[in-house]
Each structure stands twice: as structure tokens, then as C-alpha cells.
Design a protein around this motif. Structure first.
Motif, PDB file in Angstrom:
ATOM      1  N   GLY A  88      36.451  40.552  46.033  1.00  0.00           N
ATOM      2  CA  GLY A  88      36.011  41.366  44.706  1.00  0.00           C
ATOM      3  C   GLY A  88      35.327  40.434  43.392  1.00  0.00           C
ATOM      4  N   GLY A  89      35.663  38.890  43.680  1.00  0.00           N
ATOM      5  CA  GLY A  89      35.290  38.007  42.624  1.00  0.00           C
ATOM      6  C   GLY A  89      36.255  37.014  42.492  1.00  0.00           C
ATOM      7  N   PRO A  90      36.057  36.055  41.823  1.00  0.00           N
ATOM      8  CA  PRO A  90      37.120  34.763  41.864  1.00  0.00           C
ATOM      9  C   PRO A  90      38.190  35.129  40.673  1.00  0.00           C
ATOM     10  CG  PRO A  90      34.866  33.989  41.464  1.00  0.00           C
ATOM     11  CD  PRO A  90      34.752  35.334  41.370  1.00  0.00           C
ATOM     12  N   LYS A  91      39.203  35.076  41.079  1.00  0.00           N
ATOM     13  CA  LYS A  91      40.569  35.252  40.266  1.00  0.00           C
ATOM     14  C   LYS A  91      41.338  34.190  40.288  1.00  0.00           C
ATOM     15  CE  LYS A  91      40.294  40.074  41.482  1.00  0.00           C
ATOM     16  NZ  LYS A  91      39.157  40.069  42.545  1.00  0.00           N
ATOM     17  N   HIS A  92      42.343  34.074  38.934  1.00  0.00           N
ATOM     18  CA  HIS A  92      43.319  33.167  38.988  1.00  0.00           C
ATOM     19  C   HIS A  92      44.660  33.964  39.555  1.00  0.00           C
ATOM     20  CE1 HIS A  92      44.538  35.512  35.564  1.00  0.00           C
ATOM     21  NE2 HIS A  92      43.263  35.403  35.065  1.00  0.00           N
ATOM     22  N   GLY A  93      45.819  33.129  39.481  1.00  0.00           N
ATOM     23  CA  GLY A  93      47.106  33.537  40.289  1.00  0.00           C
ATOM     24  C   GLY A  93      47.422  35.047  39.701  1.00  0.00           C
ATOM     25  N   TYR A  94      47.489  34.942  38.239  1.00  0.00           N
ATOM     26  CA  TYR A  94      47.842  36.177  37.454  1.00  0.00           C
ATOM     27  C   TYR A  94      47.042  37.301  37.912  1.00  0.00           C
ATOM     28  CZ  TYR A  94      49.962  39.433  34.058  1.00  0.00           C
ATOM     29  OH  TYR A  94      50.470  40.368  33.246  1.00  0.00           O
ATOM     30  N   GLY A  95      45.691  37.266  37.934  1.00  0.00           N
ATOM     31  CA  GLY A  95      44.826  38.221  38.216  1.00  0.00           C
ATOM     32  C   GLY A  95      44.788  38.503  39.584  1.00  0.00           C
ATOM     33  N   PRO A 142      41.497  29.304  38.641  1.00  0.00           N
ATOM     34  CA  PRO A 142      40.845  30.387  39.593  1.00  0.00           C
ATOM     35  C   PRO A 142      40.500  30.020  40.980  1.00  0.00           C
ATOM     36  CG  PRO A 142      39.306  29.657  37.841  1.00  0.00           C
ATOM     37  CD  PRO A 142      40.657  28.980  37.553  1.00  0.00           C
ATOM     38  N   TYR A 143      40.584  30.803  41.931  1.00  0.00           N
ATOM     39  CA  TYR A 143      40.029  30.696  43.170  1.00  0.00           C
ATOM     40  C   TYR A 143      38.916  31.647  43.644  1.00  0.00           C
ATOM     41  CZ  TYR A 143      44.160  27.593  44.043  1.00  0.00           C
ATOM     42  OH  TYR A 143      44.891  26.549  44.114  1.00  0.00           O
ATOM     43  N   ARG A 144      38.153  31.007  44.438  1.00  0.00           N
ATOM     44  CA  ARG A 144      37.241  32.059  44.974  1.00  0.00           C
ATOM     45  C   ARG A 144      37.085  31.841  46.591  1.00  0.00           C
ATOM     46  NH1 ARG A 144      31.723  29.101  43.123  1.00  0.00           N
ATOM     47  NH2 ARG A 144      31.557  27.297  44.350  1.00  0.00           N
ATOM     48  N   ILE A 145      36.562  32.958  46.864  1.00  0.00           N
ATOM     49  CA  ILE A 145      36.623  33.141  48.532  1.00  0.00           C
ATOM     50  C   ILE A 145      35.198  32.460  48.941  1.00  0.00           C
ATOM     51  CG2 ILE A 145      35.126  35.340  48.546  1.00  0.00           C
ATOM     52  CD1 ILE A 145      36.887  36.061  51.019  1.00  0.00           C
ATOM     53  N   THR A 146      35.303  31.891  50.200  1.00  0.00           N
ATOM     54  CA  THR A 146      34.190  31.024  50.682  1.00  0.00           C
ATOM     55  C   THR A 146      33.269  31.866  51.715  1.00  0.00           C
ATOM     56  OG1 THR A 146      35.257  30.153  52.640  1.00  0.00           O
ATOM     57  CG2 THR A 146      35.381  28.925  50.683  1.00  0.00           C
ATOM     58  N   ALA A 147      32.440  31.502  52.066  1.00  0.00           N
ATOM     59  CA  ALA A 147      31.541  32.197  52.964  1.00  0.00           C
ATOM     60  C   ALA A 147      32.321  32.320  54.558  1.00  0.00           C
ATOM     61  CB  ALA A 147      30.143  31.478  53.301  1.00  0.00           C
ATOM     62  N   SER A 148      33.255  31.625  54.752  1.00  0.00           N
ATOM     63  CA  SER A 148      33.888  31.651  55.872  1.00  0.00           C
ATOM     64  C   SER A 148      34.946  32.521  55.730  1.00  0.00           C
ATOM     65  CB  SER A 148      34.362  30.205  56.123  1.00  0.00           C
ATOM     66  OG  SER A 148      33.459  29.134  56.848  1.00  0.00           O
ATOM     67  N   GLY A 149      35.496  32.668  54.510  1.00  0.00           N
ATOM     68  CA  GLY A 149      36.704  33.554  54.184  1.00  0.00           C
ATOM     69  C   GLY A 149      36.038  35.009  54.342  1.00  0.00           C
ATOM     70  N   GLU A 154      38.408  28.382  47.805  1.00  0.00           N
ATOM     71  CA  GLU A 154      38.356  27.198  47.203  1.00  0.00           C
ATOM     72  C   GLU A 154      38.638  27.255  45.669  1.00  0.00           C
ATOM     73  OE1 GLU A 154      34.454  26.039  47.796  1.00  0.00           O
ATOM     74  OE2 GLU A 154      33.557  27.353  46.619  1.00  0.00           O
ATOM     75  N   ALA A 155      39.089  26.169  44.971  1.00  0.00           N
ATOM     76  CA  ALA A 155      39.633  26.044  43.762  1.00  0.00           C
ATOM     77  C   ALA A 155      38.201  26.141  42.903  1.00  0.00           C
ATOM     78  CB  ALA A 155      40.516  25.249  43.654  1.00  0.00           C
ATOM     79  N   LEU A 156      38.216  26.736  42.034  1.00  0.00           N
ATOM     80  CA  LEU A 156      37.359  26.592  40.909  1.00  0.00           C
ATOM     81  C   LEU A 156      37.898  25.688  39.637  1.00  0.00           C
ATOM     82  CD1 LEU A 156      35.829  29.946  40.863  1.00  0.00           C
ATOM     83  CD2 LEU A 156      34.781  28.152  41.643  1.00  0.00           C
ATOM     84  N   PRO A 157      37.092  25.204  38.614  1.00  0.00           N
ATOM     85  CA  PRO A 157      37.778  24.500  37.629  1.00  0.00           C
ATOM     86  C   PRO A 157      38.561  25.219  36.663  1.00  0.00           C
ATOM     87  CG  PRO A 157      35.402  23.996  38.053  1.00  0.00           C
ATOM     88  CD  PRO A 157      35.908  24.950  38.897  1.00  0.00           C
ATOM     89  N   ALA A 205      47.426  28.214  49.572  1.00  0.00           N
ATOM     90  CA  ALA A 205      47.382  26.656  50.335  1.00  0.00           C
ATOM     91  C   ALA A 205      47.075  26.851  51.802  1.00  0.00           C
ATOM     92  CB  ALA A 205      48.858  26.236  50.268  1.00  0.00           C
ATOM     93  N   LYS A 206      47.522  27.911  52.481  1.00  0.00           N
ATOM     94  CA  LYS A 206      46.917  28.146  53.903  1.00  0.00           C
ATOM     95  C   LYS A 206      45.422  28.248  53.788  1.00  0.00           C
ATOM     96  CE  LYS A 206      49.998  31.049  55.209  1.00  0.00           C
ATOM     97  NZ  LYS A 206      50.542  32.225  56.091  1.00  0.00           N
ATOM     98  N   LEU A 207      45.187  29.345  53.061  1.00  0.00           N
ATOM     99  CA  LEU A 207      43.762  29.661  53.158  1.00  0.00           C
ATOM    100  C   LEU A 207      42.856  28.642  52.648  1.00  0.00           C
ATOM    101  CD1 LEU A 207      44.128  33.245  51.695  1.00  0.00           C
ATOM    102  CD2 LEU A 207      43.538  32.623  53.754  1.00  0.00           C
ATOM    103  N   GLU A 208      43.214  27.742  51.698  1.00  0.00           N
ATOM    104  CA  GLU A 208      42.466  26.765  51.144  1.00  0.00           C
ATOM    105  C   GLU A 208      42.115  25.550  52.155  1.00  0.00           C
ATOM    106  OE1 GLU A 208      43.990  24.316  48.035  1.00  0.00           O
ATOM    107  OE2 GLU A 208      41.765  24.189  47.030  1.00  0.00           O
TER     108      GLU A 208
END
Lengths: 249, 105
Positions: B22-29, B71-78, B61-64, B52-55
Motif C-alpha cells: 500500500g506504500g512505503p512505511k516506517h516501523g511504527y506505521g 521507512p521501507y518499501r516493497i520491491t518489484a520482486s516483493g 528495501e530501506a529508504l533514507p 531483515a528476512k525480507l530485505e
């Protein structure tokens, strides 16, 4: 979260995980506590359980690496065994070293192969003390006058040696079937790792030298005063004429 | 964990991937989003175990970092992996619901 408690819990995680994620976990924990979403006790228990899970996962990975390492080591050992038993490019009697129809002759740690025809004289272990063993792969004029090129014929001698003559020792050796070989000026070749000097002359000399490899029964050559010849189990495939022979130990 | 490995992974990984779809989110989100749509409340350790496993598998992948948020976002593979997993789950759910309905009628 109490920083001392948090640091203590984070230490439980594997180092790689800790270095990558501990700051993020700490920031998230602080945010959850500040928002009243959790309690310190709940956080501590959750982190401890997760650390245990990461440790187990890390151990599984380490075990997998260990298994792969063991497998690689085993593969190296098997490959080495295959090579030293003639199944590889550097093997002693493998088809890549000994051409089809050729017969290997061994002296000490060294082995060369020669064709049955045309006549090739392979002399093993002759020296100042005289001939020890001559293997002629065809009718030849084997005599005490060894390592002298017969007109039109090929003569190969494997002689004991101690070290590469200083004049050639500084040169980069050529590797023949995994054996470093130094070339002398007059058709002589020095293979110190096998403890032999190979003297070859005649039309097939270089082809025969190219079959030089390590004997499958290494270590049967002993040094001075008079090295015994050492012939492997293939000796019966060639004609053998013996002038003086010292039994292999 | 490989892309294929998600098939045998826990539901938590699917929850995290579904949330990030649904979009990039950080841990709390992520924690709040997953709690909202699945009723499951992940702790920081559990969440980052999944991340960690998914990355490592290249599925996220982690975003700045934004201040103290990461925040993290899902990749195409994900996206592909979670789609396959959800389609499979949907097929099983449809089959199961049909059988349950048959048994109840």
C-alpha cells in the motif's frame, strides 16, 4: 525504554543483525513507548524472544556455511585424489597424460610415457655408477651408452637430481601436467619437485617429455648413493632389459 | 529467505509485504497498519525480524531515514512474491469456503 536494558537486550542479537537494525529497533521502541502502545516489560520480552529467534536463524546459516565449506573441502580432496590417481589433467596415467597406446614408465616420483613404435629407449636411474634399469618400448640397442642420441632414434633418460643448476634456477619454470620444469640448453629438463632430471633427444623427445608427470606411487626414489629404480605396476606392459637393477623398496 | 521461500514463510512476512504494497512505511506505521487490517500487533523485534528476512531476500528495501523514522518499501520482486502468495491463499480460501458451505447446507 531504559537504555541500559535496551543495550543489554540488543547484545543478545547476532552481531550482523545488531549492526544493521539495532538503531532502528531502538527508535521504534522509543516511539511505541512514547505513544503508550506498549510497556517496557512487553518490549523487553518481545526483544528477548526475537533475539533468540535471530540467534537460531544465525546458527542455521552458520551451519549451512559450515556444511558447504565441508563439502567444498571434500570436493577438493576428492579432486586431488582423482588427479593424483590419473583421472585429471595432472594425473599420472590418465588418458590426458598418457596417450592411448603409450606405456608409462616410472622412476621415483616421476613418470614418462612412450609409444611402442617407433623404438624409444627409456632409461631410468642411470648415473655415474652405471645403468640401473632400461626400459625399451621396442627393439632397441640399449646399452651402457645411455642418454646418447641414437641416429634417428629417441632416447629419454630419467636421472636423479638434487637441485636445479643455478644457471636455470632463476628462470620461471614451465608447468607440464602440473609439474614445474626448468629447461636446460641441451634437451635436458629439470623437475626438482619430482627429484629427477630428464634428458631427451630424438624426434619424439618433446612429446615424451610432455607426458612427464608425478608417479602414482610417490616416494619410491631414494637418493644417494645409488637410487633404486622404481617401476610401477605397468612395467609388465613394456619390454624390460635389465643390466643392473636395484629392487624397489 | 528467497522469493520462493515466502511460500513457506510465516504469515507475518505476508502481513508486512501486504502493508508495504500500500506504500512505503516506517516501523511504527507498519505496526499500526497491520494491526488495523489484520488485528495482529507486532512488536519491534518481531517486525524487524521479518524486515531483515525480507530485505535479505530483496523483497523490501530501506529508504533514507526521516528524522528517527526508517521507512521501507516493497520491491518489484516483493510485489510478485506477495501476489503469488495471496492468489494461492485466495484459491485455498475459496475452496475451503465452498466446502464449508457444502457441509453446512
Amino acid at each position: 525504554m531504559n537504555s541500559w536494558l535496551f543495550r543489554s537486550l540488543v547484545v543478545l542479537y547476532p552481531k550482523a543483525w545488531r549492526e544493521r537494525y539495532s538503531k532502528e529497533v531502538g527508535d521504534l521502541s522509543a516511539e511505541l513507548l512514547a505513544a503508550g502502545e506498549t510497556t517496557r516489560l512487553h518490549l523487553a520480552l518481545g526483544l528477548a524472544m526475537s533475539a533468540l529467534a535471530e540467534r537460531v536463524r544465525s546458527l542455521h546459516r552458520a551451519r549451512l556455511v559450515a556444511v558447504l565449506s565441508d563439502g567444498a573441502a571434500l570436493a577438493v580432496v576428492v579432486a586431488a585424489l582423482l588427479v593424483t590417481n590419473g583421472f585429471g589433467p595432472g594425473g599420472s596415467t590418465g588418458p590426458r597424460v598418457t596417450p592411448v597406446g603409450w606405456s608409462p614408465s616410472s622412476y621415483g616420483d616421476a613418470q614418462v610415457s612412450a609409444p611402442p613404435s617407433p623404438p624409444v629407449l627409456v632409461s631410468l636411474g642411470s648415473g655415474r655408477t652405471g645403468l640401473e634399469q632400461v626400459i625399451a618400448t621396442a627393439a632397441s640397442t640399449a646399452s651402457g651408452q645411455l642418454c646418447l642420441a641414437a641416429p634417428g632414434g629417441t632416447v629419454v633418460c630419467l636421472l636423479p637430481m638434487g637441485m636445479v643448476p643455478p644457471a636455470y634456477a632463476g628462470e620461471k619454470p614451465t608447468v607440464i601436467n602440473g609439474v614445474p620444469v626448468y629447461f636446460g640448453p641441451k634437451g635436458d629438463f629439470y623437475a626438482p619437485s619430482l627429484g629427477v632430471e630428464v634428458t631427451a633427444s630424438g624426434p619424439l623427445a618433446r612429446r615424451i617429455v610432455d607426458t612427464l608427470t608425478r608417479n602414482r606411487i610417490p616416494g619410491c626414489l631414494q637418493t644417494s648413493p645409488r637410487p633404486p629404480a622404481c617401476v610401477t605396476g605397468v612395467a609388465e606392459t613394456v619390454k624390460v632389459k635389465v643390466s643392473t637393477i636395484t629392487p624397489a623398496k | 529467505m528467497t522469493v520462493e521461500g515466502i511460500r513457506g514463510s510465516s504469515d507475518r512476512s505476508v502481513l508486512v509485504l501486504t502493508s508495504l504494497a500500500g506504500g512505503p512505511k516506517h516501523g511504527y506505521g507498519l505496526i499500526k497498519d497491520i494491526e488495523g487490517f489484520a488485528g495482529v500487533k507486532l512488536g519491534p523485534g518481531t517486525l524487524y525480524g521479518c524486515l531483515a528476512k525480507l530485505e535479505q531476500a530483496g523483497l523490501v528495501e530501506a529508504l533514507p531515514a526521516e528524522d528517527r523514522r526508517h521507512p521501507y518499501r516493497i520491491t518489484a520482486s516483493g510485489l510478485q512474491a506477495v501476489r503469488e502468495r495471496l492468489v494461492e491463499s485466495a484459491r485455498i480460501a475459496e475452496l475451503g469456503l465452498g466446502r464449508v458451505a457444502g457441509a453446512m447446507s
